[in-house]
Each structure stands twice: as C-alpha cells, then as structure tokens.
Scaffold this motif. Structure first.
Motif, mmCIF file in Angstrom:
data_model
loop_
_atom_site.group_PDB
_atom_site.id
_atom_site.type_symbol
_atom_site.label_atom_id
_atom_site.label_comp_id
_atom_site.label_asym_id
_atom_site.label_seq_id
_atom_site.Cartn_x
_atom_site.Cartn_y
_atom_site.Cartn_z
ATOM 1 N N GLY A 180 -0.714 3.213 -4.915
ATOM 2 C CA GLY A 180 -0.969 4.653 -4.809
ATOM 3 C C GLY A 180 -0.297 5.322 -3.637
ATOM 4 N N ASP A 181 -0.203 6.683 -3.699
ATOM 5 C CA ASP A 181 0.525 7.476 -2.711
ATOM 6 C C ASP A 181 1.961 6.979 -2.563
ATOM 7 O OD1 ASP A 181 -1.676 9.063 -2.422
ATOM 8 O OD2 ASP A 181 -1.981 8.685 -0.291
ATOM 9 N N PHE A 182 2.607 6.789 -3.706
ATOM 10 C CA PHE A 182 4.044 6.476 -3.714
ATOM 11 C C PHE A 182 4.775 7.659 -3.064
ATOM 12 C CE2 PHE A 182 7.953 7.182 -6.431
ATOM 13 C CZ PHE A 182 8.746 6.262 -5.777
ATOM 14 N N THR A 228 -5.860 -0.470 -7.752
ATOM 15 C CA THR A 228 -6.368 0.904 -7.695
ATOM 16 C C THR A 228 -5.848 1.568 -6.414
ATOM 17 O OG1 THR A 228 -8.382 0.164 -6.559
ATOM 18 C CG2 THR A 228 -8.500 0.358 -8.961
ATOM 19 N N HIS A 229 -6.016 2.889 -6.356
ATOM 20 C CA HIS A 229 -5.693 3.547 -5.081
ATOM 21 C C HIS A 229 -6.943 3.566 -4.201
ATOM 22 C CE1 HIS A 229 -3.671 5.875 -2.146
ATOM 23 N NE2 HIS A 229 -4.386 6.969 -2.324
ATOM 24 N N ASP A 230 -8.070 3.928 -4.784
ATOM 25 C CA ASP A 230 -9.327 3.969 -4.028
ATOM 26 C C ASP A 230 -10.134 2.696 -4.308
ATOM 27 O OD1 ASP A 230 -11.265 4.971 -2.341
ATOM 28 O OD2 ASP A 230 -11.328 6.946 -3.272
ATOM 29 N N ASN A 257 -3.600 9.996 -4.444
ATOM 30 C CA ASN A 257 -3.978 11.416 -4.350
ATOM 31 C C ASN A 257 -2.784 12.253 -3.891
ATOM 32 O OD1 ASN A 257 -4.701 9.806 -1.977
ATOM 33 N ND2 ASN A 257 -5.195 11.757 -1.013
ATOM 34 N N HIS A 258 -1.892 11.653 -3.116
ATOM 35 C CA HIS A 258 -0.704 12.391 -2.694
ATOM 36 C C HIS A 258 0.458 12.080 -3.625
ATOM 37 C CE1 HIS A 258 -2.590 12.774 1.560
ATOM 38 N NE2 HIS A 258 -2.843 13.830 0.815
ATOM 39 N N GLU A 259 0.374 12.651 -4.812
ATOM 40 C CA GLU A 259 1.456 12.569 -5.798
ATOM 41 C C GLU A 259 1.564 13.950 -6.433
ATOM 42 O OE1 GLU A 259 2.760 9.611 -5.792
ATOM 43 O OE2 GLU A 259 1.184 8.099 -5.739
ATOM 44 N N GLY A 274 0.816 -1.219 0.000
ATOM 45 C CA GLY A 274 0.000 0.000 0.000
ATOM 46 C C GLY A 274 0.846 1.264 0.000
ATOM 47 N N ASP A 275 0.237 2.363 0.400
ATOM 48 C CA ASP A 275 0.845 3.695 0.348
ATOM 49 C C ASP A 275 2.229 3.727 1.022
ATOM 50 O OD1 ASP A 275 -1.944 3.662 0.132
ATOM 51 O OD2 ASP A 275 -2.182 5.697 0.884
ATOM 52 N N THR A 276 3.177 4.403 0.371
ATOM 53 C CA THR A 276 4.494 4.584 0.997
ATOM 54 C C THR A 276 4.728 6.045 1.416
ATOM 55 O OG1 THR A 276 5.453 4.747 -1.223
ATOM 56 C CG2 THR A 276 5.662 2.630 -0.107
ATOM 57 N N HIS A 277 4.032 6.984 0.772
ATOM 58 C CA HIS A 277 4.139 8.413 1.143
ATOM 59 C C HIS A 277 5.577 8.923 1.180
ATOM 60 C CE1 HIS A 277 0.241 7.244 3.305
ATOM 61 N NE2 HIS A 277 -0.119 7.944 2.259
ATOM 62 N N GLY A 278 6.324 8.596 0.143
ATOM 63 C CA GLY A 278 7.685 9.121 0.051
ATOM 64 C C GLY A 278 8.724 8.127 0.517
ATOM 65 N N GLY A 322 -5.314 0.799 -1.917
ATOM 66 C CA GLY A 322 -4.665 1.411 -0.749
ATOM 67 C C GLY A 322 -5.549 2.509 -0.191
ATOM 68 N N HIS A 323 -4.966 3.672 0.080
ATOM 69 C CA HIS A 323 -5.654 4.904 0.438
ATOM 70 C C HIS A 323 -6.171 4.985 1.874
ATOM 71 C CE1 HIS A 323 -7.517 8.722 -0.223
ATOM 72 N NE2 HIS A 323 -8.750 8.300 -0.231
ATOM 73 N N TYR A 324 -6.639 3.879 2.460
ATOM 74 C CA TYR A 324 -7.288 3.971 3.775
ATOM 75 C C TYR A 324 -6.345 3.620 4.938
ATOM 76 C CZ TYR A 324 -11.264 4.766 0.884
ATOM 77 O OH TYR A 324 -12.101 5.324 -0.054
ATOM 78 N N HIS A 325 -5.080 3.326 4.612
ATOM 79 C CA HIS A 325 -4.037 3.132 5.618
ATOM 80 C C HIS A 325 -4.373 2.040 6.628
ATOM 81 C CE1 HIS A 325 -2.757 7.567 4.689
ATOM 82 N NE2 HIS A 325 -2.777 6.800 3.633
ATOM 83 N N LYS A 326 -4.867 0.936 6.109
ATOM 84 C CA LYS A 326 -5.155 -0.253 6.922
ATOM 85 C C LYS A 326 -4.831 -1.481 6.067
ATOM 86 C CE LYS A 326 -9.419 1.579 9.057
ATOM 87 N NZ LYS A 326 -10.881 1.367 9.131
HETATM 88 FE FE FE2 Z 1 -2.252 7.788 1.608
#
Ligand code: FE2
Length: 296
Positions: A48-50, A233-235, A87-89, A7-11, A272-276
């Motif tokens: 998503g949110d790489f 997908t991200h969402d 969304n955070h890209e 899932g999301d890595t956020h950087g 991803g997206h929901y951080h769970k």
């Molecule tokens: Fe995220």
C-alpha cells in the motif's frame, strides 16, 4: 518464482531528507541486490501507498513526463511489481473517477469529453494470478481486493486505510463555483495551520473500502474456505493497534480486518501504513516500511 514484500513507497522519489520513501531508491540495485537473480516471474509486493500514480491534471489523465519515466524504470526492472492500494493513492486515475459532481465541476470544465470518458475507466482491468488487477505496465500492477495465487500460494489482498493527516478537514472542489472562491478557502485552511486534504487532488474517499468491497472480500474468502497462506493488506486488524503504538482510533478498515482475522486460517500477514518495521505474535504479523523481505 520468488516473492518479496515491502512497505509504503509514497511515489518514485524521496521528498523528505532521511525518509526511506521512493521506489527509485528502494529498488535500486544497491538497496535491493537480490534482484540480480530475479526474472519477471518473481514478484515484489508493496503493502500500500505505492503513490506512483498521484498527480491530477485538469485537462489530461495521461501520465506526466516524470511519472512515465519513473514507471518505465520500474517496468524495466527484472521483477514484477504488485501493489496493494493504500490510502495515499490517486484512486480516480487508478480505478476510474466515480464522482460525477467533481467531473462536472469548473475544475474539469476544459477536459475533452473523450478524455473524461477514459477518466471514468481508469487503468485497464484484467484477470491475473486468479484475481483482478489494474495494469499500470505489463509488469507493474495494482491488486484489487480478492484472493490471488502467487507462487503456488493462496494470498488474500485487501487495500485501503483511513488517512491520519486530515485533522484540518477535507476541501471539496465541487463546493466552490469557481477557482477564485476555492483558492480563498484553500488559503484560509492553510492559515489555520492544521493538515488538510482536497478531495480528488490529494484525498480520495475510496481509501475506505465500501460495503460492496467488504462483501466481495468475504465471498472470496468463503470460496477458499477461509484458509489462505498469506495476507497482504495496507492496514491491520484493530487488535494490533496498541502493539504498534498507533494513537488513532480504530477505523472501519481495522474493524473489518479484525473480523477477518478472527475467522481466517493463515500462515503470515503482511501490512504497511504505520511506517515502521515490526513483527508480532511469533512472526505471524509483519508491519513493513522500508524493509524488503523474502517470503518464500
Ligand atoms: Fe503511508
């Protein structure tokens, strides 16, 4: 060839204590030991949110020293990294800036015209795995919306989601004639205490795919008879929001994915997206955050 997904890595780095964010940690050999047996034919997909392309520079679109170092670290891993946009890209840097008003504003007034021209292009776009990708490095790519062939499997990819952290609104740089007035507005927003974002600096409208992208997605699915092996997908479809415990309203992305789900034959859907980390409906749907799972 193996397919792994997370899932999301956020950087690159984890900025909050205890958070599982940061691809440097997620993909180090201690946390992802399976990589010892992988080659560049094997792929790790991020839902998503790489976030590895993030900061905006007023004068240059080139990667910062830190970004370059971290992306080179990822390139030197023994696998290929593919990410679905979230969304955070920084969509302007990834896919090319489309907001001419912003590009003409005081914010970018000192950017050389040659750099502005490159800024309109984004990272190089290529055909790969049967779909379009943005090449960040030879083995670090962003997957655009479409159908891909990975490891012999047909995979549908659809990025984007509505940001939840904009309750205080979104500032537009081009609404202010100069830095001083923008700074004043920024400080006022900060004092109001609600989370807000700045268009082109920390929020991009491309986070919600437009109708053209929706049509492209439907066309790609039409071409494979609305039958795929996997969905990335991200969402997620709107019907899953309650099960996730998400408290936001269903967005355009959720509604679109719901219509896709109702027509599509697929084996498993990852998002991803929901951080769970959660599974739904007899493991047909997988919500991922820091878990890294092998698909096949
Ligand atoms: Fe995220």
């Amino acid at each position: 060839m193996a397919l792994f997904i997370t899932g999301d890595t956020h950087g690159a780095l984890c900025l909050d204590y205890g958070s599982p964010d940061g691809y440097l940690t997620r993909f180090n050999t201690a946390n992802f030991s399976d990589q010892k047996n992988l080659t560049k034919d094997d792929c790790v997909i991020i839902c998503g949110d790489f976030g590895g392309i993030w900061d905006t520079n007023r004068r240059s679109i080139d990667e910062s020293r830190a970004e370059k170092y971290d992306l080179d670290w990822l390139e030197n891993k023994p696998f290929t990294t593919l990410f679905v946009p979230g969304n955070h890209e920084n969509y302007d840097r990834l896919c090319g800036i489309k907001d001419q008003e912003l590009l003409n504003s005081w914010y970018y007034e000192n950017m050389p015209s040659e750099t502005k021209q490159r800024f309109r292009q984004g990272y190089p776009r290529q055909k790969r795995y049967g779909g379009n990708v943005r090449m960040i490095r030879p083995s670090v790519c962003m997957l655009e919306t479409g159908v891909f062939r990975l490891n012999g499997y047909t995979c549908f990819v659809y990025g984007g989601a509505e940001s939840h952290d904009t309750e205080g609104g979104i500032l537009k740089l081009s609404d202010y004639p100069n830095k001083a007035q923008y700074k004043r507005a920024f400080e006022e927003k900060k004092r109001a205490g609600k989370s807000f974002r700045v268009k082109g600096l920390s929020w991009w409208e491309q986070e919600i795919p437009d109708s053209l992208t929706e049509q492209l997605a439907e066309k790609a699915l039409e071409e494979c008879g609305w039958n795929v092996d996997f969905v990335f997908t991200h969402d997620c479809p709107s019907g899953l929001l309650e099960m996730i415990g998400a408290d936001q309203r269903s967005s355009r992305v959720n509604e679109f994915l719901q219509t896709v789900q109702e027509r599509l034959t697929f084996r498993q859907w990852f998002f991803g997206h929901y951080h769970k980390n959660m599974e739904f409906m007899d493991q047909r749907f997988h919500l991922l955050y820091d878990a890294i799972i092998r698909i096949e």
